[in-house]
Write a protein that holds these residues in place. Sequence first.
Motif, mmCIF file in Angstrom:
data_model
loop_
_atom_site.group_PDB
_atom_site.id
_atom_site.type_symbol
_atom_site.label_atom_id
_atom_site.label_comp_id
_atom_site.label_asym_id
_atom_site.label_seq_id
_atom_site.Cartn_x
_atom_site.Cartn_y
_atom_site.Cartn_z
ATOM 1 N N PRO A 192 0.678 -1.247 0.484
ATOM 2 C CA PRO A 192 0.049 0.158 0.189
ATOM 3 C C PRO A 192 0.985 1.512 -0.127
ATOM 4 O O PRO A 192 2.423 0.831 0.659
ATOM 5 N N ILE A 193 0.829 1.983 -1.336
ATOM 6 C CA ILE A 193 1.550 3.414 -1.106
ATOM 7 C C ILE A 193 0.591 4.208 -1.212
ATOM 8 O O ILE A 193 -0.848 4.213 -1.915
ATOM 9 N N PRO A 194 0.087 5.458 -0.762
ATOM 10 C CA PRO A 194 -0.392 6.459 -1.119
ATOM 11 C C PRO A 194 -0.450 7.048 -2.703
ATOM 12 O O PRO A 194 0.647 7.116 -3.065
ATOM 13 N N ASP A 195 -1.454 7.660 -2.925
ATOM 14 C CA ASP A 195 -1.645 8.655 -4.191
ATOM 15 C C ASP A 195 -1.150 9.994 -4.061
ATOM 16 O O ASP A 195 -1.736 10.747 -4.189
ATOM 17 N N ASP A 196 -0.102 10.332 -3.565
ATOM 18 C CA ASP A 196 0.728 11.784 -3.061
ATOM 19 C C ASP A 196 2.159 11.431 -2.916
ATOM 20 O O ASP A 196 2.492 10.235 -3.254
ATOM 21 N N TRP A 197 2.441 12.192 -2.655
ATOM 22 C CA TRP A 197 3.590 12.575 -2.621
ATOM 23 C C TRP A 197 4.580 11.181 -1.802
ATOM 24 O O TRP A 197 3.551 11.055 -0.705
ATOM 25 N N LEU A 198 5.660 11.059 -2.123
ATOM 26 C CA LEU A 198 6.455 9.302 -1.360
ATOM 27 C C LEU A 198 6.779 9.600 -0.852
ATOM 28 O O LEU A 198 8.476 10.606 -0.810
ATOM 29 N N GLN B 296 9.215 4.401 0.123
ATOM 30 C CA GLN B 296 7.802 3.690 -0.658
ATOM 31 C C GLN B 296 8.359 3.943 -2.079
ATOM 32 O O GLN B 296 8.175 3.273 -2.628
ATOM 33 N N ILE B 297 8.874 5.267 -2.552
ATOM 34 C CA ILE B 297 10.309 5.153 -3.557
ATOM 35 C C ILE B 297 11.046 3.713 -4.024
ATOM 36 O O ILE B 297 10.953 3.292 -5.008
ATOM 37 N N ASP B 298 11.555 3.236 -2.989
ATOM 38 C CA ASP B 298 13.098 2.105 -2.982
ATOM 39 C C ASP B 298 11.278 1.159 -3.352
ATOM 40 O O ASP B 298 11.877 -0.062 -3.944
ATOM 41 N N ASN C 32 -3.023 6.250 -10.970
ATOM 42 C CA ASN C 32 -1.593 6.400 -10.628
ATOM 43 C C ASN C 32 -0.671 5.895 -10.399
ATOM 44 O O ASN C 32 0.363 5.242 -10.509
ATOM 45 N N ARG C 33 -0.809 5.172 -8.390
ATOM 46 C CA ARG C 33 -0.137 4.357 -8.076
ATOM 47 C C ARG C 33 0.479 3.109 -9.455
ATOM 48 O O ARG C 33 1.704 2.622 -9.704
ATOM 49 N N LEU D 238 13.372 7.247 -10.530
ATOM 50 C CA LEU D 238 13.087 6.668 -9.287
ATOM 51 C C LEU D 238 14.651 6.975 -8.310
ATOM 52 O O LEU D 238 13.691 7.024 -7.048
ATOM 53 N N ASP D 239 15.528 6.587 -8.351
ATOM 54 C CA ASP D 239 16.816 6.653 -7.785
ATOM 55 C C ASP D 239 17.293 8.236 -7.553
ATOM 56 O O ASP D 239 17.519 8.197 -6.331
ATOM 57 N N ILE D 240 17.420 8.901 -8.717
ATOM 58 C CA ILE D 240 17.842 10.098 -7.988
ATOM 59 C C ILE D 240 16.187 10.883 -7.135
ATOM 60 O O ILE D 240 16.461 11.368 -5.864
ATOM 61 N N ALA D 241 15.239 10.561 -7.199
ATOM 62 C CA ALA D 241 14.015 11.342 -6.571
ATOM 63 C C ALA D 241 13.895 10.190 -5.137
ATOM 64 O O ALA D 241 13.642 11.224 -4.216
ATOM 65 N N SER D 242 14.309 9.339 -4.890
ATOM 66 C CA SER D 242 14.563 8.641 -3.333
ATOM 67 C C SER D 242 15.528 9.510 -2.784
ATOM 68 O O SER D 242 15.794 9.231 -1.430
ATOM 69 N N LEU D 243 16.508 9.222 -3.843
ATOM 70 C CA LEU D 243 17.953 9.921 -2.618
ATOM 71 C C LEU D 243 17.392 11.744 -2.470
ATOM 72 O O LEU D 243 17.506 12.187 -1.590
ATOM 73 N N LEU D 244 16.666 12.244 -3.092
ATOM 74 C CA LEU D 244 15.890 13.674 -2.930
ATOM 75 C C LEU D 244 15.013 13.627 -1.499
ATOM 76 O O LEU D 244 15.155 14.692 -1.274
ATOM 77 N N THR D 245 14.375 12.259 -1.779
ATOM 78 C CA THR D 245 13.694 12.735 -1.052
ATOM 79 C C THR D 245 14.058 12.287 0.253
ATOM 80 O O THR D 245 13.719 13.195 1.392
ATOM 81 N N GLY D 246 14.750 11.812 0.342
ATOM 82 C CA GLY D 246 16.051 11.472 1.690
ATOM 83 C C GLY D 246 16.528 12.278 2.597
ATOM 84 O O GLY D 246 16.985 11.978 3.269
ATOM 85 N N LEU D 247 16.809 13.639 1.742
ATOM 86 C CA LEU D 247 17.370 14.555 1.855
ATOM 87 C C LEU D 247 16.089 15.418 2.916
ATOM 88 O O LEU D 247 17.187 16.520 3.340
ATOM 89 N N GLU D 248 15.019 15.262 3.530
ATOM 90 C CA GLU D 248 14.955 15.754 4.028
ATOM 91 C C GLU D 248 14.821 16.968 4.908
ATOM 92 O O GLU D 248 15.554 15.148 5.676
#
Length: 170
Positions: free
Chosen positions: A71-77, A81-83, A111-112, A157-167
């Motif tokens: 289960p993942i949201p239909d929203d920012w991950l 979740q991206i991984d 979407n998902r 997705l690899d870059i998106a995951s890294l960028l999201t992980g920098l929060e």
Amino acid sequence: MKARRTDHHIPDPRSPWDEITTGLWMGGHVWEDDRNRHRNAVVDREFDLVISLFTRDGHGPPEGVEHHIAPIPDDWLTSPQIDRVRLLAVIAAEAIRAGRTALVRCYSGYNRSGLVVAQTLIELGHDGPGAIDLVRRRRSSYALHNAAFEQYLLTGLDIASLLTGLEAPS
């Protein structure tokens, strides 16, 4: 966690699932028939592999069918979740390469499921824009209307995951 966006202007799909490329199917748990009747999409043994990003009791698949539930949201991950999306896309791509059939589904199948299917296409050699286009042509013009998911695919997705992980930590 919000599981599904409320997009009242987006119609239900006109089929329970659609083949995006040979063996790779995308769908949902609901659809609308030719007489505009709301229908449940219930999976039996039509597919060798089912990936469910949303689940509902009674919608299958039956025991014995390989089934991954994430289960993942239909929203920012989040980064995890991206991984998870990346891992599911690899699983689906391996199934397709092995000549198996795979269904990726969420609630409506827009979407998902579109995110995982498009990433599966990328794993199979498509580029991001081509994968998005193919999903929309084969499933619906409403597929991937979540702008965040489209951006994840275009960024990678690899870059998106890294960028999201920098929060910044809270």
